[in-house]
Design an enzyme around this catalytic site. Structure first.
Site, PDB file in Angstrom:
ATOM      1  N   GLY A 143     -10.272  -8.972  -1.248  1.00  0.00           N
ATOM      2  CA  GLY A 143      -9.168  -9.363  -0.391  1.00  0.00           C
ATOM      3  C   GLY A 143      -8.693 -10.816  -0.552  1.00  0.00           C
ATOM      4  N   GLY A 183     -13.550  -3.784  -0.255  1.00  0.00           N
ATOM      5  CA  GLY A 183     -14.890  -3.432  -0.231  1.00  0.00           C
ATOM      6  C   GLY A 183     -15.242  -2.191  -1.302  1.00  0.00           C
ATOM      7  N   LYS A 201     -19.844 -17.106   0.075  1.00  0.00           N
ATOM      8  CA  LYS A 201     -21.399 -16.853   0.212  1.00  0.00           C
ATOM      9  C   LYS A 201     -21.974 -16.063  -1.186  1.00  0.00           C
ATOM     10  CE  LYS A 201     -21.539 -16.809   5.222  1.00  0.00           C
ATOM     11  NZ  LYS A 201     -22.174 -16.135   6.449  1.00  0.00           N
ATOM     12  N   ARG A 209       0.816  -1.239  -0.028  1.00  0.00           N
ATOM     13  CA  ARG A 209       0.082   0.064  -0.071  1.00  0.00           C
ATOM     14  C   ARG A 209       0.875   1.328  -0.071  1.00  0.00           C
ATOM     15  NH1 ARG A 209      -4.981  -1.890   3.923  1.00  0.00           N
ATOM     16  NH2 ARG A 209      -6.090  -2.690   2.481  1.00  0.00           N
TER      17      ARG A 209
END
Length: 394
Positions: free
Chosen positions: A351, A374, A195, A34
Site C-alpha cells: 500500500g 496484503g 515495523k 482498479r
C-alpha cells in the site's frame, strides 16, 4: 487453463474483480486505477463473443449501507469500458439470476456489493453456489483479495469446469515469479515501512533469494538499536531486537549484503512543523526521532540499486506523507527508475510504496506496480493464496 485457451462465444463470464475503489463525499470515484486494471480482461471476453457478470466488494459495510452500494460506480465503469453497464440490485436471488440469463453477447452486468451478505466473508458454500449460477466460466481477476478464502474468491471455483485467471492476476503472478523464482542477478529487495514485525516472514523468505537487502523506514531503528546504536525517541520494537540480530547473522551465512541507513533526518516531534536536523543514525539524542533517511544513506542506497538487475520495493524510506520527510523515498524512487531505464526489472508493491510511487510520478518508470498489498506480501512470505490455488486446481 488461461484466458486465451477459453472460448467465450455465447458464454457468460462471471468475473471476480476488485472494484473496492475510494469514493468522495458525493460518492464519486476518486481513483479509477482498479477499474482500469480490470478492463483488459473484460474487453477480451466481450471481443470474443461473451457477456460479463462482474462481482466485487466495496468497503466494510455493516449489513446493507447505501454509501457502500456499487450503484455509485456504474457510470464510471461504463465510461472506462465504453459499454453501458447494467446494474443488479442484489448479487444473488431470482431477479439477479434472470438478469444474468437474459444477457446478450457484449453486455455487462455489475452485481451489488458482495459484502452486503455476511456469507461472502464467511466463505459460505451455499452462497458461493448461488453466485456460480450467474455464469458459465469463472474468472478471478481480483489479486487484492486472492489471499482471502471468501465465497467469491475461493469457494466458488469448485462449481466450474472452465475457470481461469484474468489478465491482471496473470501479470501479478508473472511479475512475482520474475523476482522470486527466475530473477536476473544481482537481485535487491528494498523493504521499508514502520515495523519489523510485519515483515519478518518476508525477510526470512527472501534472504536466500537476494544479493542485497536494503532496510529503511521505521523498521531500520530496531536493527540499529539491536547493534548498540543510540536512536533517541525513534520508533523501535524492543521485543524484536534479538530477532534483528539473528536476521543479520543469517544474512552473513547466506552471503546476502544487508544495507542499513547511516544517517537520519531527525525531528523534535512527529510534525511537518517540527525542528529538524541531521544525525548519524546510531547517535540520535534523546528527544529526537528519525523520520527519514539522510543524504549519505540516499547516496549509498542509490549506488547499490543502480548495480542491480532485479528490484523488489516494498515500503517507504520515511514519513513520505509529510513533504519534509519525503526525500529519502523520492531518492529510492529515482534510483529504481534509473535502474529500470537501464534494463532492470522492478516490481513495486504494498500500500504505502504504491501510494508513494503514484504521488511522486514513478508509476510509469518502474516495470510493474502491484495492485494487491496484503496478497503480494503473503506471496513474498512464500504462502499459497487460497484464491490462486482454487483456480489452479483443475
Amino acid at each position: 487453463m488461461n484466458i486465451e485457451q477459453i472460448d467465450f462465444k455465447d458464454k457468460r463470464a462471471l468475473i471476480r474483480v476488485d472494484f473496492n475503489v475510494p469514493l468522495n463525499e458525493e460518492l464519486q470515484v476518486t481513483d479509477t486505477t482498479r477499474i482500469e486494471a480490470a478492463k483488459p480482461t473484460i474487453v477480451h471476453i466481450l471481443e470474443h463473443g461473451g457477456s460479463v457478470v462482474l462481482m466485487s466488494h466495496l468497503g466494510r459495510p455493516d449489513g446493507i449501507e447505501d454509501k457502500y452500494s456499487l450503484k455509485h460506480i456504474v457510470e464510471t465503469v461504463s465510461d472506462i469500458l465504453g459499454v453501458q453497464v447494467i446494474f443488479a440490485s442484489n448479487c444473488v436471488g431470482e431477479e439477479t439470476l434472470e438478469q444474468s440469463k437474459t444477457l446478450e453477447s457484449g453486455q455487462v452486468l455489475l452485481l451489488e456489493n458482495l459484502r452486503f451478505h455476511p456469507e461472502e466473508e464467511q466463505g459460505d458454500t451455499d452462497f458461493a453456489q448461488q453466485l456460480a449460477q450467474l455464469g458459465d466460466v469463472y474468472v478471478n481477476d481480483a489479486f487484492g483479495t486472492a489471499h482471502r478464502a471468501h465465497a467469491s474468491t475461493t469457494i466458488i471455483a469448485q462449481f466450474f469446469k472452465e475457470k481461469c485467471f484474468g489478465k491482471l492476476i496473470e501479470q501479478e503472478l508473472d511479475s512475482l515469479n520474475k523476482v522470486m523464482n527466475s530473477p536476473t542477478s544481482p537481485v535487491i529487495a528494498i523493504l521499508g515501512g514502520a515495523k519489523v514485525s510485519s515483515k519478518i516472514t518476508v525477510i526470512e523468505n527472501i534472504l536466500p533469494k537476494v544479493d542485497h537487502l536494503i532496510l529503511a523506514g521505521g523498521m531500520a531503528y530496531t536493527f540499529v538499536k539491536a547493534q548498540g546504536g543510540e536512536i533517541g525517541d525513534s520508533l523501535v520494537e524492543d521485543d524484536k531486537q534479538e530477532l534483528a540480530l539473528e536476521l543479520l547473522e543469517k544474512a552473513k551465512e547466506l552471503n546476502t549484503q544487508i544495507h542499513l541507513p547511516v544517517d537520519s533526518v531527525i525531528a523534535d516531534s512527529f510534525s511537518e512543523q517540527a525542528t529538524r536536523d541531521l544525525s548519524p543514525i546510531d547517535q540520535i539524542a534523546d528527544g529526537w526521532m528519525g523520520l527519514d533517511i539522510g543524504e549519505q544513506s540516499r547516496k549509498n542506497f542509490a549506488a547499490v540499486i543502480k548495480e542491480c538487475k532485479t528490484i523488489l520495493w516494498n515500503g517507504p524510506a520515511g514519513v513520505f506523507e509529510m513533504d519534509v520527510f519525503s526525500k529519502g523515498t523520492i531518492a529510492i524512487g529515482n534510483a529504481v527508475a534509473d535502474a529500470t531505464a537501464n534494463g532492470a526489472f522492478s516490481l513495486v508493491g504494498g500500500g504505502d510504496s504504491v501510494a508513494a510511487v503514484k504521488q511522486f510520478g514513478f508509476e510509469n518508470k518502474v516495470s510493474y506496480v502491484s495492485t494487491g498489498g496484503g496478497a503480494m506480501l503473503e506471496m513474498l512470505e512464500g504462502k499459497t493464496l487460497p484464491g490462486i490455488k482454487a483456480v489452479q486446481e483443475q
